[in-house]
Design an enzyme around this catalytic site. Sequence first.
Site, PDB file in Angstrom:
ATOM      1  N   GLY A   9       1.688   4.339  13.245  1.00  0.00           N
ATOM      2  CA  GLY A   9       2.347   3.081  13.618  1.00  0.00           C
ATOM      3  C   GLY A   9       1.647   2.424  14.804  1.00  0.00           C
ATOM      4  O   GLY A   9       1.464   1.202  14.852  1.00  0.00           O
ATOM      5  N   GLU A  32       9.175  15.795  15.903  1.00  0.00           N
ATOM      6  CA  GLU A  32       9.666  15.656  14.522  1.00  0.00           C
ATOM      7  C   GLU A  32       8.960  16.684  13.635  1.00  0.00           C
ATOM      8  O   GLU A  32       7.733  16.684  13.537  1.00  0.00           O
ATOM      9  CB  GLU A  32       9.368  14.237  14.024  1.00  0.00           C
ATOM     10  N   CYS A  87      13.599  10.608   7.793  1.00  0.00           N
ATOM     11  CA  CYS A  87      13.328  10.175   9.171  1.00  0.00           C
ATOM     12  C   CYS A  87      14.566  10.193  10.060  1.00  0.00           C
ATOM     13  O   CYS A  87      14.482  10.492  11.242  1.00  0.00           O
ATOM     14  CB  CYS A  87      12.743   8.774   9.148  1.00  0.00           C
ATOM     15  N   GLU A 113       2.371   7.950  15.171  1.00  0.00           N
ATOM     16  CA  GLU A 113       0.928   8.006  15.464  1.00  0.00           C
ATOM     17  C   GLU A 113       0.195   6.894  14.710  1.00  0.00           C
ATOM     18  O   GLU A 113      -0.607   6.160  15.285  1.00  0.00           O
ATOM     19  CB  GLU A 113       0.347   9.372  15.057  1.00  0.00           C
ATOM     20  N   GLY A 173       6.332   4.771   8.623  1.00  0.00           N
ATOM     21  CA  GLY A 173       5.585   6.026   8.659  1.00  0.00           C
ATOM     22  C   GLY A 173       5.670   6.666  10.025  1.00  0.00           C
ATOM     23  O   GLY A 173       6.649   6.466  10.758  1.00  0.00           O
ATOM     24  N   SER A 174       4.641   7.408  10.382  1.00  0.00           N
ATOM     25  CA  SER A 174       4.682   8.187  11.622  1.00  0.00           C
ATOM     26  C   SER A 174       4.392   7.298  12.843  1.00  0.00           C
ATOM     27  O   SER A 174       3.680   6.292  12.733  1.00  0.00           O
ATOM     28  CB  SER A 174       3.633   9.297  11.548  1.00  0.00           C
ATOM     29  N   LYS A 195       0.873  -1.185   0.000  1.00  0.00           N
ATOM     30  CA  LYS A 195       0.000   0.000   0.000  1.00  0.00           C
ATOM     31  C   LYS A 195       0.908   1.233   0.000  1.00  0.00           C
ATOM     32  O   LYS A 195       1.504   1.581   1.017  1.00  0.00           O
ATOM     33  CB  LYS A 195      -0.874  -0.002   1.265  1.00  0.00           C
ATOM     34  N   GLU A 246       8.814   0.894  11.297  1.00  0.00           N
ATOM     35  CA  GLU A 246       9.943   1.807  11.039  1.00  0.00           C
ATOM     36  C   GLU A 246       9.340   3.212  11.115  1.00  0.00           C
ATOM     37  O   GLU A 246       8.618   3.617  10.210  1.00  0.00           O
ATOM     38  CB  GLU A 246      10.554   1.589   9.648  1.00  0.00           C
TER      39      GLU A 246
HETATM   40  P1  NAD Z   1       1.997   8.486   7.861  1.00  0.00           P
HETATM   41  O1  NAD Z   1       2.109   7.666   9.084  1.00  0.00           O
HETATM   42  O2  NAD Z   1       1.026   9.603   7.844  1.00  0.00           O
HETATM   43  O3  NAD Z   1       1.589   7.566   6.609  1.00  0.00           O
HETATM   44  C1  NAD Z   1       2.354   6.426   6.276  1.00  0.00           C
HETATM   45  C2  NAD Z   1       1.455   5.440   5.559  1.00  0.00           C
HETATM   46  O4  NAD Z   1       0.428   5.034   6.455  1.00  0.00           O
HETATM   47  C3  NAD Z   1       0.758   5.982   4.319  1.00  0.00           C
HETATM   48  O5  NAD Z   1       0.757   4.990   3.315  1.00  0.00           O
HETATM   49  C4  NAD Z   1      -0.660   6.221   4.805  1.00  0.00           C
HETATM   50  O6  NAD Z   1      -1.632   6.119   3.787  1.00  0.00           O
HETATM   51  C5  NAD Z   1      -0.832   5.099   5.808  1.00  0.00           C
HETATM   52  N1  NAD Z   1      -1.872   5.321   6.812  1.00  0.00           N
HETATM   53  C6  NAD Z   1      -2.400   6.495   7.240  1.00  0.00           C
HETATM   54  N2  NAD Z   1      -3.366   6.266   8.154  1.00  0.00           N
HETATM   55  C7  NAD Z   1      -3.433   4.926   8.328  1.00  0.00           C
HETATM   56  C8  NAD Z   1      -4.200   4.081   9.185  1.00  0.00           C
HETATM   57  N3  NAD Z   1      -5.118   4.562  10.004  1.00  0.00           N
HETATM   58  N4  NAD Z   1      -3.968   2.756   9.126  1.00  0.00           N
HETATM   59  C9  NAD Z   1      -3.023   2.244   8.301  1.00  0.00           C
HETATM   60  N5  NAD Z   1      -2.278   2.994   7.466  1.00  0.00           N
HETATM   61  C10 NAD Z   1      -2.474   4.326   7.480  1.00  0.00           C
HETATM   62  O7  NAD Z   1       3.485   8.947   7.527  1.00  0.00           O
HETATM   63  P2  NAD Z   1       3.969   9.893   6.359  1.00  0.00           P
HETATM   64  O8  NAD Z   1       3.545  11.280   6.679  1.00  0.00           O
HETATM   65  O9  NAD Z   1       3.590   9.289   5.044  1.00  0.00           O
HETATM   66  O10 NAD Z   1       5.559   9.733   6.493  1.00  0.00           O
HETATM   67  C11 NAD Z   1       6.343  10.465   7.361  1.00  0.00           C
HETATM   68  C12 NAD Z   1       6.703   9.650   8.584  1.00  0.00           C
HETATM   69  O11 NAD Z   1       7.358   8.439   8.204  1.00  0.00           O
HETATM   70  C13 NAD Z   1       7.695  10.383   9.466  1.00  0.00           C
HETATM   71  O12 NAD Z   1       7.360  10.209  10.820  1.00  0.00           O
HETATM   72  C14 NAD Z   1       9.014   9.678   9.144  1.00  0.00           C
HETATM   73  O13 NAD Z   1       9.991   9.820  10.128  1.00  0.00           O
HETATM   74  C15 NAD Z   1       8.553   8.262   8.972  1.00  0.00           C
HETATM   75  N6  NAD Z   1       9.538   7.462   8.215  1.00  0.00           N
HETATM   76  C16 NAD Z   1      10.284   6.507   8.868  1.00  0.00           C
HETATM   77  C17 NAD Z   1      11.251   5.752   8.178  1.00  0.00           C
HETATM   78  C18 NAD Z   1      12.115   4.712   8.864  1.00  0.00           C
HETATM   79  O14 NAD Z   1      12.768   3.930   8.171  1.00  0.00           O
HETATM   80  N7  NAD Z   1      12.165   4.659  10.188  1.00  0.00           N
HETATM   81  C19 NAD Z   1      11.442   5.979   6.814  1.00  0.00           C
HETATM   82  C20 NAD Z   1      10.675   6.958   6.188  1.00  0.00           C
HETATM   83  C21 NAD Z   1       9.718   7.683   6.896  1.00  0.00           C
END
Ligand code: NAD
Length: 497
Positions: A250, A400, A301, A248, A245-246, A192, A267
């Site tokens: 996660g 962040e 990140c 929150e 992702g974030s 996804k 991650e």
């Molecule tokens: P996000 O958490 O908003 O979204 C990430 C993904 O989650 C997207 O595909 C989104 O559609 C999906 N998503 C949103 N709501 C959801 C839900 N309720 N259930 C399941 N999936 C859902 O993050 P973002 O804004 O896309 O990315 C930025 C974040 O990602 C930052 O916090 C960054 O530090 C982190 N990040 C971490 C790494 C790592 O390797 N540790 C790498 C890249 C980014």
Amino acid sequence: MSTTTANDLYPEVNSFLESGILKGIVGGKEVESTGGETFITSDPGSGAKLAEVFSFQANDIDQAVDVADEAFKKTGWAQMPQNERSALLHRLADAVEKQKCIIAQLESLDAGKIEAQAQGDVQNFVDTIRYFADLAQNVQRRSVLAVKNHEAWTVRQPYGACGFIFPWNFPFLLIGWGIAPALAAGNTVVIKPAEDTPMSAIYLGRLAKEVGIPDGVINVVPGIGSEAGAALSGNPKLKRMSFTGSPEVGRLVAESCGRNLVPVKLELGGKGAAVIFNDVDIPDTAEKLVNAITFHTGQVCCDATRWLVHKNIYDEFVGECVDRLQDVQIGYQLDDTAQMGPVVNEKQHKRVLSYLEKGQSEGAECILEGGVADVPGYKGYYVKPALMAGSLDNVAAREEIFGPVAYLAPFESEEEAIAMTNSTDYGLANSVWSSDLSRAARVAEAMCAGNSWINAHNVFAHGIPYAGINKSGMGGGVLSVETLFDYWRGLSVVRPL
Ligand code: NAD
């Protein structure tokens, strides 16, 4: 400074963008959402619409997981001799490498990423697939156990259908980091992509079919996070789930997986520190950290966002950074003279600007103001780099921001620098800068995170584990031998003698 010229689009990019509403890839077929729902993906550098994309709903996601589950059981992918499976993965890597410029331009348009950097991301994807395809052929999946009165051994088997949810900052590169070990181990995947950046994933799904990866092994399900992402992470048929992702989101993903007892890897975000001792080459260190904070407009990140500087060199170091940050060329992502492109969307634009305000209202000094950047001819989401300073209790030092904003604070002793580095809930990556390599190693080992870098920041190589701890993640991370083993389940086989 800003510029206005942009590279032409490749004919293949134009035809991709003009190929109608973009579909997901399920079971080797291009598939629409059953209710016909769509969303729009836009160019962050111009604000213009790039493409309309079918938006998968919960039932579409469930079907895709069923298809991945069937493909695991019936296509022979899981049972294929390792060298045959690896050969197919090499064909995929070769095909992606051949199309590197096209995929990179799509990614650049979709994510607002400088085109040359997007090419680096696509090459990284290729290298990741090759790394795990080769590794899987060269590790032992069976171990004989010497146990009295028993013939016994362990064998590692793939799990089944694995779910992956990715963010928008490194869309294609992170897909590689995620799916390569799972596929090399014989699992099937459902990807996804983020709703801001679905195009490169869809392109990959089409290529997988062309190179002969069995139908249903690689599935791509575009959609909105709260619908498609939530449905994927809540699907009980998945055998593994991986989320990048974030923190929150996660947490929501981990809750869903916990309810279904689906093992989950997270991650997440970071608030990394760079600790700069007074024996560094000041201009060189300033150059490298300025490059790091402006790389992909600070939407990284593992970035160094807290710069902790020895008090004896603080003023000189700050001066060097300010000069360099003021010279950064902000421009459209397809303009070869631009060093820093836009942030990904309006929400992120507002987020970065709001942290500058909130930080100042809590008492931070603004050494370099930042704010909205104007790029003539482009109505995109541009910001200027900013430098703030003050107490590490400040909101801009704690949370962040995900933009080109660094927060400075002076320190006096090594112990103080370590305590300041570790005064965060995050635990992704930090760096230490010193010409005393014994001290650098000591401080690096005392940093509480998954990764410590010496005299560099953002260092990645296949074979070096990359993972977060605490609020930055769990489950073991990516890019290493352990990641491959993580996608095999262990099975003990025993016969009493
Ligand atoms: P996000 O958490 O908003 O979204 C990430 C993904 O989650 C997207 O595909 C989104 O559609 C999906 N998503 C949103 N709501 C959801 C839900 N309720 N259930 C399941 N999936 C859902 O993050 P973002 O804004 O896309 O990315 C930025 C974040 O990602 C930052 O916090 C960054 O530090 C982190 N990040 C971490 C790494 C790592 O390797 N540790 C790498 C890249 C980014």
